[in-house]
Design a protein around this motif. Structure first.
Motif, PDB file in Angstrom:
ATOM      1  N   SER A  49       3.666   8.050   4.337  1.00 35.93           N
ATOM      2  CA  SER A  49       4.611   6.973   3.696  1.00 35.93           C
ATOM      3  C   SER A  49       5.719   7.079   3.803  1.00 35.93           C
ATOM      4  O   SER A  49       6.540   6.261   3.694  1.00 35.93           O
ATOM      5  CB  SER A  49       4.006   7.284   2.043  1.00 35.93           C
TER       6      SER A  49
ATOM      7  N   SER B  40       8.072   4.182   5.463  1.00 39.64           N
ATOM      8  CA  SER B  40       8.751   3.821   3.949  1.00 39.64           C
ATOM      9  C   SER B  40       9.572   2.512   4.422  1.00 39.64           C
ATOM     10  O   SER B  40       9.657   1.572   3.503  1.00 39.64           O
ATOM     11  CB  SER B  40       9.296   4.682   3.495  1.00 39.64           C
TER      12      SER B  40
ATOM     13  N   SER C 290       4.366   3.068  -6.389  1.00 35.37           N
ATOM     14  CA  SER C 290       4.381   4.787  -5.926  1.00 35.37           C
ATOM     15  C   SER C 290       4.453   5.452  -7.235  1.00 35.37           C
ATOM     16  O   SER C 290       3.498   6.453  -7.329  1.00 35.37           O
ATOM     17  CB  SER C 290       5.715   5.211  -5.402  1.00 35.37           C
TER      18      SER C 290
ATOM     19  N   THR D  10       0.950   7.772  -8.448  1.00 37.93           N
ATOM     20  CA  THR D  10       1.063   9.262  -8.436  1.00 37.93           C
ATOM     21  C   THR D  10       0.775   9.681  -9.811  1.00 37.93           C
ATOM     22  O   THR D  10       0.177  10.764 -10.117  1.00 37.93           O
ATOM     23  CB  THR D  10       2.710   9.619  -8.332  1.00 37.93           C
TER      24      THR D  10
ATOM     25  N   GLY E 130       2.669   8.820  -2.767  1.00 37.81           N
ATOM     26  CA  GLY E 130       3.622   8.060  -3.672  1.00 37.81           C
ATOM     27  C   GLY E 130       5.062   8.896  -3.729  1.00 37.81           C
ATOM     28  O   GLY E 130       6.094   8.237  -3.588  1.00 37.81           O
TER      29      GLY E 130
END
Length: 417
Positions: free
Chosen positions: A59, A63, A79, A83, A109
């Motif tokens: 991620s 990103s 995210s 999470t 996340g």
């Protein structure tokens, strides 16, 4: 961007980093109970760290592209919710393998939040704000051990702590979802002066104002061929691994090797993260006065001293106080390294390097604590302080080399080499 809107965005950044720190703070205190419930050996933590890091790397590496597609606000919302659900899922799964799989989702996340916000703040705000941003991470990671210690004392179980933090993460995700439009308009730079490498040399231009010669960005392949970029990645690999090694293994060291009461040990790990947070607050006040290089160098020296005292441990209180000293010393290093990225690799490599070094930080966060766990299982938990000494020295050497190489790198046109 109005002052009111800027203030709202800064507050949202801080809240996101508090949420980022909470799960890391829980795990070190919860681990003895988790491994007992799932009948796992001491070093099984490595599998969880590998899974978390895998998600984190993926991620964080992508990103930039994902943030451009969804927008930062929606990315933070997704995210945080993912999470939170994964943290709650930890308490529901019947098998260790499922626990590890959920760790991947937690990493995904965390990586998205970490990389996107670091890039955003590095581009639009000052180094002082970067220190305060990472101080908010310290708030989260300090609250984590306190929450877990309190729930263990009240219930004797680790699961309520994860339920509480997971639910808070989901709630934060909803907050980000409903405020997502605030991130859509282009942000202007803050009026704060930006920090140069040396104390007292403060540029009055905005952080995101660049000259025509700075607008050319290197390709990913070119950045991967640049030694300065790899050194920068090595810095983040080493530092993050060190930070989490003591955070994750300090509780086990105190309770299983040094005979400290469980409640007291949980408090000292909270003190470690509390001093970590205090250190970033202090750095936020003095960063522009000291200069980035002096701040990072002084922190690395102090961390090495603290690690030596922890290993020496002539009397119990010295070893305990050294935990807080190491936390305080580590505090300014990560944001200082983030803010100094451009000076190490040059403007053209900045965007590529930011994602790469955050991914490298994730690898270090899994690899070094996992290696420490393997050594502790085969030798003794007392290997942890020696481990900190060795890699603190390695980090210091890497920083010195990267700074020297960076002086040459910033004067090189990356398209030509």
């Amino acid at each position: 961007m109005t002052d009111r809107r800027r203030l709202i965005l800064i507050c949202l950044c801080f809240i996101a980093f508090i949420s980022l720190g909470l799960p890391d703070g829980l795990l070190g205190v919860a681990w003895p109970g988790i491994r007992a419930d799932f009948n796992q050996p001491l070093d099984a933590l490595g599998w969880l760290l590998v899974a978390t890091t895998s998600g984190y790397m993926i991620s964080s590496f992508f990103s930039g592209a994902v943030s451009r597609y969804f927008g930062i606000g929606r990315l933070l919302a997704i995210s945080c919710i993912a999470t939170g659900l994964a943290l709650i899922g930890f308490t529901l799964v019947p098998a260790w393998v499922a626990f590890v799989v959920l760790g991947t989702l937690v990493g995904i996340g965390a990586g998205a939040i970490d990389a996107s916000l670091n890039t955003y703040v590095a581009e639009h705000y000052s180094e002082r704000l970067m220190q305060w941003l990472h101080a908010s991470f310290g708030v989260g990671i300090t609250l984590g051990p306190l929450i877990m210690t309190a729930t263990l004392n009240l219930t004797g179980q680790w699961s309520p702590g994860y339920w509480l933090v997971g639910s808070a993460q989901v709630f934060l995700g909803l907050c980000f979802f409903f405020s997502a439009k605030l991130w859509e308009a282009p942000a202007s730079a803050s009026a704060e002066p930006t920090l140069t490498e040396d104390a007292g040399k403060v540029a009055r231009s905005h952080p995101d104002t660049v000259s025509a010669s700075d607008t050319t960005s290197a390709s990913m392949l070119t950045s991967l061929k640049t030694p300065a970029v790899w050194l920068s990645m090595g810095l983040f690999f080493s530092y993050t691994g060190l930070e989490l090694t003591l955070g994750l293994w300090g509780y086990s060291l105190l309770t299983e090797s040094r005979g400290v009461d469980t409640a007291a040990a949980g408090l000292w790990i909270a003190i470690y993260w509390g001093m970590f947070t205090l250190g970033r607050m202090v750095a936020g006040v003095f960063a522009n006065r000291m200069g980035n290089h002096r701040l990072v160098t002084g922190s690395l020296i102090l961390a090495l001293v603290g690690a030596v005292l922890l290993a020496w441990n002539p009397v119990a209180w010295v070893g305990l106080l050294s935990i807080g000293l190491v936390g305080f010393a580590f505090a300014p290093v990560f944001p200082g390294l983030v803010s100094g990225t451009r000076l190490r690799v040059g403007k053209a490599h900045l965007a590529n390097t930011m994602g790469m070094q955050i991914a490298a930080a994730g690898i270090g966060a899994a690899s070094l604590p996992a290696l420490a766990g393997v050594l502790a299982e085969r030798i003794s938990l007392e290997i942890v302080p020696g481990f900190l000494i060795v890699f603190s020295a390695v980090l210091s050497v890497l920083y010195g080399v990267s700074r020297r190489l960076g002086r040459r790198q910033v004067n090189i046109d990356p398209v030509d080499h």
